[in-house]
Design an enzyme around this catalytic site. Structure first.
Site: not given
Length: 335
Positions: A141, A221
């Protein structure tokens, strides 16, 4: 031609990949696997997916729990062209000999080492490198987010050097048995982090160094990016605006944190999936030849479109532009 797809590991990524593949006209989900008869296994059956047991020795557990299964992973492999392996880290590499023996192609996720596959993959960065390949690894990711952003910037500017800091969610929302409760953890303590080397697997010519920290949140994130370059800010902003897999947001609209982004996404899509890089407009600036940017990455969903595009590349069903267009339209990724 419809590519017959198996999803080995119907979990956080696997269930999203299965639903995404199910939306494509040129591929179909033949079956999914689980290691235990939990609520996700039951939901898979309820949604109409044919369920197989990932660890054959555990088939009796499913029978005792009265969860309908069609057989084991070995039975499933006889019926498919490609397996999207969404197993936990390192398990995918352990599964590879099984796929080789069955004579099927396989896609691995970013938790595996790059040598598990012939090529590491990001649709924007290196779609053509995966054409016709048997084993492909969709990068993680964080790497997907970096590779996308850098690829768009590279299309309009001469990139000299990239420095990025990842502020990482500690675990996915459902992982209630592990996590960082009250602290900030360098990840790793010895710098730099592995993300830079992973970016180089899809953008080998990029000079990049990364650092990373885990923080006690499960939502997304956040990346702080600095890129030394020759280019104009207006060209870069225009390129970011033009790329469907980049979502530009503004603090003026109330996007003051990842919590607000997730709240917006809850109204936007199922499971609040955000397939795009989410970039704050206000963060985009060039100072003394360096571009600065801040972006948020939804770790549960960002790699999903890449898995779909990887299938098309491996079976040479479409070129890069056509595949990304088809995937974007099916998943509602648009400006």
């Amino acid at each position: 031609m419809k590519v017959k797809v198996a999803v080995n590991g119907y979990g956080t990524i696997g269930k999203r990949v299965a639903d995404a593949v199910n939306l494509q006209k040129d591929m179909e989900v033949v079956g999914v696997t689980k290691t235990k008869p939990d609520f996700e296994a039951k939901l898979a059956v309820k949604k109409g997916y044919k369920l197989y047991v990932a660890i054959p020795e555990r088939i009796e557990l499913f029978e005792k729990a009265e969860v309908k299964v069609e057989g084991t992973i070995d039975d499933l492999l006889e019926k498919v062209d490609v397996v999207v392996d969404c197993s936990p880290n390192k398990v995918g590499a352990e599964n590879k000999p099984k796929y080789e023996k069955a004579g099927v192609k396989a896609i691995f996720q970013g938790g595996e080492k790059s040598h598990v596959a012939e090529v590491s993959f990001n649709a924007l960065a290196n779609y053509d490198d995966a054409r016709g390949k048997n084993f492909v690894r969709v990068v993680s990711c964080n790497t997907t987010g970096l590779a996308r952003f850098i690829s768009v910037v590279k299309s309009v500017a001469d990139v000299k050097k990239v420095r990025a800091t990842m502020i990482r969610r500690v675990v996915d929302p459902k992982e209630d048995k592990k996590g960082l409760v009250n602290g900030i953890m360098p990840d790793p303590v010895r710098l730099p982090s592995h993300h830079a080397e992973d970016v180089k697997t899809v953008l080998p010519d990029v000079n990049i160094v990364t650092t990373a920290f885990k923080v006690p949140t499960t939502l997304m994130h956040v990346h702080g990016i600095s890129i030394e370059l020759d280019g104009k800010l207006e060209d870069i902003v225009a390129a970011l605006e033009d790329e469907p897999r980049i979502m530009l947001i503004s603090e003026e609209d109330g996007f003051t944190s990842t919590a607000k982004i997730i709240e917006y996404a809850r109204e936007l899509r199922m499971r609040y999936d955000i397939f795009e890089n989410v970039v704050w407009r206000e963060s985009l600036a060039i100072h003394e030849g360096e571009l600065f940017a801040v972006q948020a990455i939804h770790q549960e969903a960002i790699v999903v479109p890449e898995n779909v595009d990887a299938i098309r590349a491996m079976f040479e069903l479409a070129d890069k532009e056509e595949s990304m267009k088809l995937t974007n339209e099916s998943l509602g990724i648009k400006k």
